[in-house]
Motif scaffolding. Sequence first.
Motif, PDB file in Angstrom:
ATOM      1  N   LYS A  26       0.849  -1.195   0.000  1.00 23.95           N
ATOM      2  CA  LYS A  26       0.000   0.000   0.000  1.00 23.95           C
ATOM      3  C   LYS A  26       0.885   1.246   0.000  1.00 23.95           C
ATOM      4  CE  LYS A  26      -3.750  -2.170   2.644  1.00 23.95           C
ATOM      5  NZ  LYS A  26      -4.552  -2.075   3.877  1.00 23.95           N
ATOM      6  N   LEU A  27       0.667   2.109  -0.977  1.00 24.99           N
ATOM      7  CA  LEU A  27       1.461   3.332  -1.116  1.00 24.99           C
ATOM      8  C   LEU A  27       0.539   4.547  -1.026  1.00 24.99           C
ATOM      9  CD1 LEU A  27       3.650   2.283  -4.199  1.00 24.99           C
ATOM     10  CD2 LEU A  27       4.052   1.797  -1.782  1.00 24.99           C
ATOM     11  N   LEU A  28       0.964   5.556  -0.262  1.00 26.79           N
ATOM     12  CA  LEU A  28       0.194   6.789  -0.124  1.00 26.79           C
ATOM     13  C   LEU A  28       1.030   7.952  -0.655  1.00 26.79           C
ATOM     14  CD1 LEU A  28      -2.338   8.282   0.954  1.00 26.79           C
ATOM     15  CD2 LEU A  28      -1.139   8.511   3.149  1.00 26.79           C
ATOM     16  N   ILE A  29       0.476   8.702  -1.637  1.00 25.69           N
ATOM     17  CA  ILE A  29       1.150   9.874  -2.216  1.00 25.69           C
ATOM     18  C   ILE A  29       0.555  11.125  -1.584  1.00 25.69           C
ATOM     19  CG2 ILE A  29       1.573  11.175  -4.337  1.00 25.69           C
ATOM     20  CD1 ILE A  29       1.143   8.502  -5.854  1.00 25.69           C
ATOM     21  N   ARG A  51       2.415   3.165 -10.801  1.00 24.11           N
ATOM     22  CA  ARG A  51       1.571   2.091 -11.346  1.00 24.11           C
ATOM     23  C   ARG A  51       2.299   1.339 -12.456  1.00 24.11           C
ATOM     24  NH1 ARG A  51      -2.993   1.576  -9.026  1.00 24.11           N
ATOM     25  NH2 ARG A  51      -4.121   3.348  -8.075  1.00 24.11           N
ATOM     26  N   SER A  52       3.144   2.030 -13.193  1.00 27.00           N
ATOM     27  CA  SER A  52       3.896   1.344 -14.250  1.00 27.00           C
ATOM     28  C   SER A  52       4.975   0.446 -13.643  1.00 27.00           C
ATOM     29  CB  SER A  52       4.535   2.366 -15.199  1.00 27.00           C
ATOM     30  OG  SER A  52       5.564   3.098 -14.535  1.00 27.00           O
ATOM     31  N   GLY A  53       5.560   0.900 -12.537  1.00 25.15           N
ATOM     32  CA  GLY A  53       6.620   0.110 -11.914  1.00 25.15           C
ATOM     33  C   GLY A  53       6.121  -0.966 -10.965  1.00 25.15           C
ATOM     34  N   PHE A  54       4.959  -0.705 -10.337  1.00 24.86           N
ATOM     35  CA  PHE A  54       4.410  -1.637  -9.338  1.00 24.86           C
ATOM     36  C   PHE A  54       2.916  -1.829  -9.596  1.00 24.86           C
ATOM     37  CE2 PHE A  54       7.767   1.064  -7.602  1.00 24.86           C
ATOM     38  CZ  PHE A  54       8.738   0.109  -7.319  1.00 24.86           C
ATOM     39  N   ILE A  79      -1.541  17.697 -10.137  1.00 25.67           N
ATOM     40  CA  ILE A  79      -0.775  17.200 -11.280  1.00 25.67           C
ATOM     41  C   ILE A  79       0.447  16.406 -10.819  1.00 25.67           C
ATOM     42  CG2 ILE A  79       0.649  19.299 -11.526  1.00 25.67           C
ATOM     43  CD1 ILE A  79       0.368  18.892 -14.609  1.00 25.67           C
ATOM     44  N   GLU A  80       1.048  16.842  -9.708  1.00 26.21           N
ATOM     45  CA  GLU A  80       2.201  16.123  -9.163  1.00 26.21           C
ATOM     46  C   GLU A  80       1.772  14.744  -8.652  1.00 26.21           C
ATOM     47  OE1 GLU A  80       5.299  16.845  -9.199  1.00 26.21           O
ATOM     48  OE2 GLU A  80       5.371  18.979  -9.701  1.00 26.21           O
ATOM     49  N   ARG A  81       0.626  14.716  -7.954  1.00 26.15           N
ATOM     50  CA  ARG A  81       0.136  13.444  -7.416  1.00 26.15           C
ATOM     51  C   ARG A  81      -0.177  12.465  -8.548  1.00 26.15           C
ATOM     52  NH1 ARG A  81      -3.189  16.852  -4.274  1.00 26.15           N
ATOM     53  NH2 ARG A  81      -5.103  16.035  -5.243  1.00 26.15           N
ATOM     54  N   ASP A  82      -0.858  12.968  -9.571  1.00 23.27           N
ATOM     55  CA  ASP A  82      -1.256  12.087 -10.675  1.00 23.27           C
ATOM     56  C   ASP A  82      -0.036  11.576 -11.442  1.00 23.27           C
ATOM     57  OD1 ASP A  82      -3.877  12.447  -9.982  1.00 23.27           O
ATOM     58  OD2 ASP A  82      -4.295  13.956 -11.538  1.00 23.27           O
ATOM     59  N   GLY A  83       0.942  12.455 -11.642  1.00 25.79           N
ATOM     60  CA  GLY A  83       2.149  12.050 -12.363  1.00 25.79           C
ATOM     61  C   GLY A  83       2.921  10.987 -11.608  1.00 25.79           C
ATOM     62  N   ASP A 126      -1.457  -1.063  -4.162  1.00 28.64           N
ATOM     63  CA  ASP A 126      -2.680  -0.314  -3.857  1.00 28.64           C
ATOM     64  C   ASP A 126      -2.248   1.121  -3.573  1.00 28.64           C
ATOM     65  OD1 ASP A 126      -5.060   0.695  -2.992  1.00 28.64           O
ATOM     66  OD2 ASP A 126      -5.314  -0.671  -1.298  1.00 28.64           O
ATOM     67  N   ILE A 127      -2.587   2.050  -4.458  1.00 31.08           N
ATOM     68  CA  ILE A 127      -2.073   3.424  -4.374  1.00 31.08           C
ATOM     69  C   ILE A 127      -3.215   4.398  -4.116  1.00 31.08           C
ATOM     70  CG2 ILE A 127      -0.786   5.233  -5.566  1.00 31.08           C
ATOM     71  CD1 ILE A 127       0.470   3.021  -7.300  1.00 31.08           C
ATOM     72  N   ARG A 128      -3.020   5.264  -3.112  1.00 24.24           N
ATOM     73  CA  ARG A 128      -4.001   6.312  -2.826  1.00 24.24           C
ATOM     74  C   ARG A 128      -3.294   7.660  -2.720  1.00 24.24           C
ATOM     75  NH1 ARG A 128      -8.266   3.763   1.626  1.00 24.24           N
ATOM     76  NH2 ARG A 128      -8.473   1.708   0.635  1.00 24.24           N
ATOM     77  N   GLN A 129      -4.114   8.741  -2.728  1.00 26.70           N
ATOM     78  CA  GLN A 129      -3.566  10.094  -2.674  1.00 26.70           C
ATOM     79  C   GLN A 129      -4.135  10.860  -1.487  1.00 26.70           C
ATOM     80  OE1 GLN A 129      -4.139  12.265  -6.323  1.00 26.70           O
ATOM     81  NE2 GLN A 129      -3.359  10.569  -7.638  1.00 26.70           N
ATOM     82  N   ALA A 130      -3.356  11.818  -0.987  1.00 24.84           N
ATOM     83  CA  ALA A 130      -3.818  12.788   0.015  1.00 24.84           C
ATOM     84  C   ALA A 130      -3.288  14.155  -0.398  1.00 24.84           C
ATOM     85  CB  ALA A 130      -3.307  12.403   1.404  1.00 24.84           C
ATOM     86  N   LYS A 131      -4.147  15.190  -0.320  1.00 25.85           N
ATOM     87  CA  LYS A 131      -3.762  16.485  -0.890  1.00 25.85           C
ATOM     88  C   LYS A 131      -3.018  17.400   0.077  1.00 25.85           C
ATOM     89  CE  LYS A 131      -8.307  18.633  -0.096  1.00 25.85           C
ATOM     90  NZ  LYS A 131      -9.463  19.262  -0.772  1.00 25.85           N
ATOM     91  N   ASN A 132      -2.850  16.972   1.321  1.00 29.12           N
ATOM     92  CA  ASN A 132      -2.030  17.754   2.256  1.00 29.12           C
ATOM     93  C   ASN A 132      -1.663  16.888   3.466  1.00 29.12           C
ATOM     94  OD1 ASN A 132      -4.253  17.912   4.183  1.00 29.12           O
ATOM     95  ND2 ASN A 132      -5.128  19.506   2.837  1.00 29.12           N
ATOM     96  N   GLY A 133      -0.871  17.468   4.368  1.00 26.85           N
ATOM     97  CA  GLY A 133      -0.393  16.707   5.520  1.00 26.85           C
ATOM     98  C   GLY A 133      -1.501  16.245   6.441  1.00 26.85           C
TER      99      GLY A 133
END
Length: 502
Positions: free
Chosen positions: A2-5, A21-24, A11-15, A28-35
């Motif tokens: 599980k990876l959290l960005i 996703r190409s490497g792993f 745009i940085e998160r999506d990139g 299971d990858i999720r995003q958070a927009k701030n601390g």
Amino acid sequence: MKLLIVDDEQIERDGLEAILRSGFPDADIRQAKNGMKAIEAVPEFKPDLILMDIKMPGISGLEAVERIREDYPDMRFIIVTAYEMFDYARKALKLGVEDFLLKPSRASEIIESVGNVIHRIVAERSEKDALLSVLEADVVTQLLFDRVHEVHLDEMLGMLGGDTTREAFVMLLTLSRAQPAEHIYGAVKEKLRTLGSGWIGAMSGRQIPLIVFREAGKSYRAQASSLAQQLLSLQQRGSDCFIGIGNPYGTLDQIRFSYQEALIASADMSQPVKFRFYSELPSWNDRRNDYQEQQLERQFLDRIRLGRWPEVRHSLMSLIQRGEDAGLSLVEAQQRALNALWLISRVLLEMGVEADNPLFAYQCPDYPQLRTETDRLLDHLMNAIAARQDRMEPDVVQRIKQYIVAHSSEEISLETIARQVDLNPFYISKMFKEQLGINYIDFLTECRIDKAKSLMGNPERSLKEITFEVGYNDPNYFSKVFKKSCGMSPTEYRKALLGSKG
């Protein structure tokens, strides 16, 4: 994995997610927009690795790392930032950050950095799983057969995790001689891991004990029956095994009673259904819930384990006498005597002693003949254990002591010792305690504490260094054990020691 960005720029998160996703592809990858969103996401998502930006509105990335680490000290982080600043890097390293990536980074650099951390996580998990597997078998052994120091037990239970306050019961799986024992043991362990419902003990002879925790919203009998059927389905075609099931108990302090009941329930393996509840058995006096009768059964088990054969013989003869006094038919009295003899053979198997299953050659015509035949079958079982003892080396306990002393700084379990001396782990525990008056964990603790005391005489050695050198992984736990053993903390002992030298 599980990876959290965490980054305030979409745009940085999506990139970054596209690269990961190409490497792993299985991650299971999720995003958070701030601390703050990252802090809120961690308890539910429980990521293995967090890729954290530093400069974000509100809570900075390093502040978020610090706050997350307070509750999750083993969480892994990689800092991804456009700011190449020494102070940031220095603080990140102090917080235990795994790596420091500068924006923009090449995809290959990101994949390599994340890949390295994932590799370390997998390696540590494998090592931890192996340790917990040994620890689990040891905890079950201690709970079912021995009394371990409460400080040790608390620590071991803490490492195993799970809700140990729930009711639990024991299932005892006895394998036939035709079955590949190691294969079945591995399959049973994997099944229990998948269900997450209990712990598996070391295999003793051809018997596998399981401590099973009660499931909420399901009756004890339904849960036990379902698990028994799943375990029986693991055996190979043409094989045969049997499962005895003890009653549930509210605390782990009492779980050994459930084991004794499971052992009694598995004495007669000739049943058409291949699992049996202790509560279904007729007692010696037909009062299954009678406390006094249960105590008699437990005393009988203890006498067998302790080798008190005159008392075992007396118990058998008393059982037959009670049947005669109650006017039981000879058929029923003989079956009860046979059940008791089968129970003796199960306990011997638990101790690593295999004997042919006792059987009466014919239906006894009267009670005197029943006593004679029962006596003969008991002699046969006693001869089996005598033959086993004759093959044992007389100095086996001394060999065990020497091994523990030489390897006290390592992870030592009953199974480890059993492999060294080629004996059953349960039997080793019993024999060690009988001859030395303490269990092997207490002896191991004495060795470690003695070594720690000698190392404390060197003022240049830190207590943390000494903790690891004598075989403990946690300084706080070492301090508890030391204080319990010596009556003072390591710091107090060292002050007194160095003060007396001065």
